[in-house]
Every structure is written in C-alpha cells, then in structure tokens.
Design a protein around this motif. Structure first.
Motif, PDB file in Angstrom:
ATOM      1  N   GLY A 165       0.804  -1.210   0.000  1.00 25.01           N
ATOM      2  CA  GLY A 165       0.000   0.000   0.000  1.00 25.01           C
ATOM      3  C   GLY A 165       0.837   1.260   0.000  1.00 25.01           C
ATOM      4  N   ARG A 166       2.145   1.138  -0.220  1.00 19.99           N
ATOM      5  CA  ARG A 166       3.044   2.290  -0.212  1.00 19.99           C
ATOM      6  C   ARG A 166       3.332   2.771  -1.625  1.00 19.99           C
ATOM      7  NH1 ARG A 166       5.878   3.831   3.964  1.00 19.99           N
ATOM      8  NH2 ARG A 166       7.693   4.330   2.676  1.00 19.99           N
ATOM      9  N   LEU A 167       3.720   4.015  -1.717  1.00 20.37           N
ATOM     10  CA  LEU A 167       3.989   4.644  -3.000  1.00 20.37           C
ATOM     11  C   LEU A 167       5.400   4.329  -3.464  1.00 20.37           C
ATOM     12  CD1 LEU A 167       3.045   6.733  -5.185  1.00 20.37           C
ATOM     13  CD2 LEU A 167       4.083   8.493  -3.741  1.00 20.37           C
ATOM     14  N   ARG A 168       5.505   3.942  -4.727  1.00 20.46           N
ATOM     15  CA  ARG A 168       6.808   3.768  -5.362  1.00 20.46           C
ATOM     16  C   ARG A 168       6.880   4.755  -6.516  1.00 20.46           C
ATOM     17  NH1 ARG A 168       7.799  -0.650  -8.087  1.00 20.46           N
ATOM     18  NH2 ARG A 168       5.673  -1.474  -8.207  1.00 20.46           N
ATOM     19  N   PRO A 169       7.471   5.944  -6.313  1.00 20.33           N
ATOM     20  CA  PRO A 169       7.546   6.925  -7.397  1.00 20.33           C
ATOM     21  C   PRO A 169       8.203   6.335  -8.629  1.00 20.33           C
ATOM     22  CG  PRO A 169       8.236   7.898  -5.316  1.00 20.33           C
ATOM     23  CD  PRO A 169       8.129   6.412  -5.092  1.00 20.33           C
ATOM     24  N   ALA A 170       7.609   6.652  -9.787  1.00 19.95           N
ATOM     25  CA  ALA A 170       8.136   6.119 -11.040  1.00 19.95           C
ATOM     26  C   ALA A 170       9.010   7.156 -11.721  1.00 19.95           C
ATOM     27  CB  ALA A 170       6.980   5.723 -11.965  1.00 19.95           C
ATOM     28  N   GLY A 171      10.058   6.686 -12.391  1.00 16.24           N
ATOM     29  CA  GLY A 171      10.892   7.565 -13.193  1.00 16.24           C
ATOM     30  C   GLY A 171      11.531   8.671 -12.369  1.00 16.24           C
ATOM     31  N   LEU A 172      11.391   9.917 -12.876  1.00 14.22           N
ATOM     32  CA  LEU A 172      12.038  11.062 -12.259  1.00 14.22           C
ATOM     33  C   LEU A 172      11.121  11.820 -11.300  1.00 14.22           C
ATOM     34  CD1 LEU A 172      13.903  12.437 -15.420  1.00 14.22           C
ATOM     35  CD2 LEU A 172      14.787  10.913 -13.641  1.00 14.22           C
ATOM     36  N   LEU A 173      10.035  11.222 -10.893  1.00  9.33           N
ATOM     37  CA  LEU A 173       9.117  11.891  -9.974  1.00  9.33           C
ATOM     38  C   LEU A 173       9.789  12.116  -8.619  1.00  9.33           C
ATOM     39  CD1 LEU A 173       5.848   9.906 -10.731  1.00  9.33           C
ATOM     40  CD2 LEU A 173       6.270  12.307 -11.262  1.00  9.33           C
ATOM     41  N   GLY A 248      -2.257   1.609 -16.584  1.00  7.11           N
ATOM     42  CA  GLY A 248      -2.516   2.987 -16.959  1.00  7.11           C
ATOM     43  C   GLY A 248      -1.284   3.862 -17.074  1.00  7.11           C
ATOM     44  N   GLU A 249      -0.083   3.314 -16.874  1.00  7.70           N
ATOM     45  CA  GLU A 249       1.126   4.126 -17.012  1.00  7.70           C
ATOM     46  C   GLU A 249       1.469   4.305 -18.499  1.00  7.70           C
ATOM     47  OE1 GLU A 249       2.981   5.763 -14.881  1.00  7.70           O
ATOM     48  OE2 GLU A 249       1.805   5.213 -13.120  1.00  7.70           O
ATOM     49  N   VAL A 250       0.553   4.981 -19.207  1.00  8.03           N
ATOM     50  CA  VAL A 250       0.686   5.099 -20.659  1.00  8.03           C
ATOM     51  C   VAL A 250       1.774   6.074 -21.080  1.00  8.03           C
ATOM     52  CG1 VAL A 250      -1.700   4.419 -21.116  1.00  8.03           C
ATOM     53  CG2 VAL A 250      -1.149   6.838 -20.750  1.00  8.03           C
ATOM     54  N   GLY A 251       2.277   6.864 -20.145  1.00  9.23           N
ATOM     55  CA  GLY A 251       3.392   7.753 -20.493  1.00  9.23           C
ATOM     56  C   GLY A 251       4.587   6.990 -21.009  1.00  9.23           C
ATOM     57  N   TYR A 252       4.688   5.697 -20.652  1.00 10.61           N
ATOM     58  CA  TYR A 252       5.812   4.861 -21.072  1.00 10.61           C
ATOM     59  C   TYR A 252       5.549   4.118 -22.390  1.00 10.61           C
ATOM     60  CZ  TYR A 252       8.103   5.719 -16.623  1.00 10.61           C
ATOM     61  OH  TYR A 252       8.730   6.321 -15.567  1.00 10.61           O
ATOM     62  N   LEU A 253       4.406   4.354 -23.010  1.00  3.54           N
ATOM     63  CA  LEU A 253       4.194   3.727 -24.314  1.00  3.54           C
ATOM     64  C   LEU A 253       5.331   4.115 -25.256  1.00  3.54           C
ATOM     65  CD1 LEU A 253       0.360   4.284 -24.918  1.00  3.54           C
ATOM     66  CD2 LEU A 253       1.521   2.096 -24.595  1.00  3.54           C
ATOM     67  N   PRO A 254       5.911   3.159 -25.960  1.00  3.70           N
ATOM     68  CA  PRO A 254       7.086   3.448 -26.790  1.00  3.70           C
ATOM     69  C   PRO A 254       6.719   4.125 -28.107  1.00  3.70           C
ATOM     70  CG  PRO A 254       6.545   1.137 -26.946  1.00  3.70           C
ATOM     71  CD  PRO A 254       5.599   1.726 -25.935  1.00  3.70           C
ATOM     72  N   VAL A 255       6.162   5.328 -28.032  1.00  4.00           N
ATOM     73  CA  VAL A 255       5.863   6.131 -29.215  1.00  4.00           C
ATOM     74  C   VAL A 255       6.403   7.536 -28.983  1.00  4.00           C
ATOM     75  CG1 VAL A 255       3.835   4.832 -29.923  1.00  4.00           C
ATOM     76  CG2 VAL A 255       3.558   6.686 -28.297  1.00  4.00           C
ATOM     77  N   ALA A 264      13.105   2.847 -18.119  1.00  8.30           N
ATOM     78  CA  ALA A 264      12.408   2.683 -16.849  1.00  8.30           C
ATOM     79  C   ALA A 264      12.500   3.915 -15.957  1.00  8.30           C
ATOM     80  CB  ALA A 264      12.960   1.463 -16.109  1.00  8.30           C
ATOM     81  N   ALA A 265      13.503   4.770 -16.186  1.00  9.86           N
ATOM     82  CA  ALA A 265      13.699   5.943 -15.332  1.00  9.86           C
ATOM     83  C   ALA A 265      13.203   7.230 -15.969  1.00  9.86           C
ATOM     84  CB  ALA A 265      15.184   6.082 -14.985  1.00  9.86           C
TER      85      ALA A 265
END
Length: 404
Positions: A165-173, A248-255, A264-265
């Motif tokens: 239930g803890r947050l794991r910030p993705a990328g450069l957040l 829903g992490e569509v920001g990482y779609l490879p386009v 990943a970062a």
C-alpha cells in the motif's frame, strides 16, 4: 439510480441480516436523499415493522435523524423524513502533485466544507515540502471548524504497491510524495488511503457517469493529458490497477516523434513526451502561438483554449494534437477495447467537446474498434473529488455497519 440489494443468505444470523438491511437503507438515503419510512419500505421491500426497527436502530446509532416532514396531501399527520447525519464524520482528500498540494475537507455525504492548496516550487527542499503539505491540511481543517477527520485519501503520481500500500515513485518523480503520506499517517493517527492520482480522477468520473444511468460508468478508459500523462482503467464497473499497481502508465508507451524509446527511469521519449504539457506548449509555438516559458499544465491548457477560437492556426494545432492523443488512445483500445475513452486532465478538459471530436475522428482512422471519445464529465478538481469519494466510502463502510 440503480441500487444493488444485498439479501441475507439462508442461515444468516439476525445480527448479520440487520447489518445488511442497515447498509442498504443508508445507501438509499445517501443516493436518493432524505426518505420517509414508507419510501424506505417500498425501496427495500422490507416489512413495515422491520423498517420501523431499522429507523429506530439507526437513530440510536446517531447515523440518521429527522430532517423534516413529507408534504403529502393526506389525512392525518405528515410522515417524518429521515436523512443521514452528515456531520457524524468528516473526511479529507489530498491531491499531491509534482508542483502543488491540494486539500479538500468534506462531510459524510461528500459535501465540501473547506479547501486549501499550496504551490511546490521546482527543486524545493523535500522536508520543507512535507511540512507545507501538513500545514495546508491543517489550514483546511481550521477553515472547516477544526473538525476531527475519520479517514483521509491521498492521490499521488507513481505506482502504489498492492502488497504494501506504499507509493513507489516512477521515473524522475520526486520522492517527497511518499514521505508526506507517511507523515500524515503518523500525525493524524486515522486511516490514510493512498491511490494513484489518475485512478482517483477515474473514480470521480465513474461516479458522475454512473449517476446518469445507461451503464455509462461501467467500462471506460480515462486518458489524463496534463503536466503528466496517465490512464485510469474502469472495466465492468471496477477500477483496475494491474499486477504491480501500474495499469494505466501510458506515459511509457514506446511512441515518440524522434523514434527514440523511453526507459524505466524516464518517459520523455515515450508517449509522455508526445502529449504532455511541455510538448503541447512547443506544438503551440510551432503553430504561431506565443511561447510560454513555463511549459506547465496551466500554460498548455491556456494554449488549447486559445486555439479553439484562433482560426486556421488554431485548427492546425488542434488537429496535430488530436493525432498525437489518438496514437496513444489507439494503443490502449487495441488491448482493452473499452468502447469509450474519456479525455481528462488540464489539457483534455480545456479542449472540451471539440478536441474529443477531433481525437475520435483520428482514432477511427487508426483503429477498427468502435470507440466513443468524450470530454470529461468532471469540471475541475477531479483528483480531489475522487479522493474525497474514496475516503467517504471507506468511512461509510465503517460507520454504516452498526452493531446490534
């Protein structure tokens, strides 16, 4: 409004049966508003004596009260009208973004009683940001009359680990998001729920669409286009989070326009770099709009609104933006086939119906799947509203199960 009637199973104890009936009656009072005992009898299918016992039980529990009398034209005294005691409990929603922290305090029916917010400067000291978040929460509570909080729900960017239930910030957040949530838990000593912020926007969207009926809230993908990019996935009436909380992490779609790939970062070379605020501001400048050095979600939304009335230059800008958005939508639809894509976030909301139509037209050329593209039904503050709804429902789950 559709109410699911949970019937006590065979062999259910009287206490269990009463709890089920109490929750049903309270849910009806929440969704329908104040009701008479006769209306509760009609809507629940319970006997008159059972309804009378239920009403007395809920009054003794402090969950409902007489809020008036019916205006029915009949002989004898008017029937009492019962409503939920909204001030029985208060909840808070937090919208913890990269550049701001917003707070909303609401009563047990989700009615807003106070709001507050604070900007977070780029590069701010993490410990100072945590204290700012706690301070703005305190300010909102004081504005609401120093009400005690029953439950708090926080929305933040990143992955929520299903196991912890803890947050794991993705990328450069930034990493202070998790620290703020932990500190709220530590200081308030009340249940603090954590959810991805776009998922909370989808919760708010689902609630409004479900109220419209016709299964509008059953299945859709909410595409958030703002300072960041994400998607909230609702299938068969349920919010879907995925195996690791990353649905829903569509920001990482490879386009991307460059042809480079995200990693990943960093998702700047993914779909994020194609439609997030900095890219939208750059696209607006390329189409003759005055560039905004901020490049944030507010600036991009302003460019979109200006384009709606800017003639040929605005049309060219919106057409290119619609194509970019449609590329990501097509990828989502190819996997999920939701039938409906909702454009939300600062940019999606600013584009309104016109941008939704343009994206729908572009999407139809990219995908054979029939998909409606519609603007968000939530006007501003979708993440905060979703957080309040989440906290309210959790509080109700606890309070709407009276013993006895």
């Amino acid at each position: 409004m559709t109410v699911t009637r949970e019937r006590p199973g065979r062999g259910a104890s009287p206490r269990t049966a009463r709890a089920i009936n109490d929750r049903l009656a309270l849910r009806l009072l929440q969704e329908e508003g104040p009701l008479t005992a006769g209306q509760l009898k009609e809507l629940t299918g319970m006997s008159r004596p059972s309804v009378a016992d239920l009403v007395e039980r809920l009054q003794v529990s402090g969950l409902i009260e007489v809020v008036g009398e019916s205006g029915e034209d009949r002989r004898g005294p008017n029937a009492r009208v019962y409503g939920i005691v909204a001030h029985r409990a208060y909840v808070a929603g937090l919208d913890v973004r990269v550049g701001s922290i917003g707070v909303e305090i609401a009563d047990l029916l989700g009615r807003t009683v106070a709001r507050s917010s604070v900007r977070v400067p780029e590069g701010a000291d993490p410990a100072g940001v945590v204290e700012s978040g706690l301070r703005v929460l305190g300010e909102a509570r004081r504005a609401a009359g120093d009400v005690p909080l029953h439950t708090v729900a926080c929305g933040a960017p990143g992955l929520i680990d299903p196991a912890t239930g803890r947050l794991r910030p993705a990328g450069l957040l930034p990493r202070w998001h998790a620290d703020l949530v932990d500190e709220v838990r530590h200081r308030l000593r009340v249940p603090v729920l954590l959810e991805n912020e776009v998922n909370l926007a989808a919760v708010a969207e689902q609630r409004i669409r479900a109220a419209r009926g016709a299964d509008e809230g059953d299945t859709f993908v909410l595409l958030w286009i703002g300072g960041g990019v994400g998607a909230g996935v609702v299938l068969d009436g349920r919010l879907r989070r995925g195996n690791s909380g990353g649905a829903g992490e569509v920001g990482y779609l490879p386009v991307s326009r460059s042809g480079d790939l995200p990693n990943a970062a960093d998702c700047d070379d993914g779909y994020h770099g194609l439609v997030a605020s900095e890219a939208v501001c750059a696209l607006a400048a390329a189409n003759g709009f005055a560039p905004d050095p901020a490049g944030d979600a507010a600036a991009a939304a302003s460019m979109v609104r200006a384009a709606l009335t800017a003639g040929p230059a605005g049309t060219a800008f919106l057409s290119e933006l619609a194509l970019r958005i449609a590329i990501g939508a097509a990828a989502v639809c190819a996997v999920l086939d939701p039938g409906r894509v909702v454009l939300a976030g600062e940019i999606g909301e600013a584009g309104g119906e016109r941008l939704a139509v343009l994206v729908g037209e572009r999407l139809a050329t990219l995908s054979p799947l029939r998909t409606d593209v519609v603007p968000t039904a939530v006007e501003g503050g979708a993440i905060l509203r979703g957080a309040v709804i989440t906290a309210m429902e959790a509080a109700q789950e606890t309070l709407f199960a009276p013993a006895g």
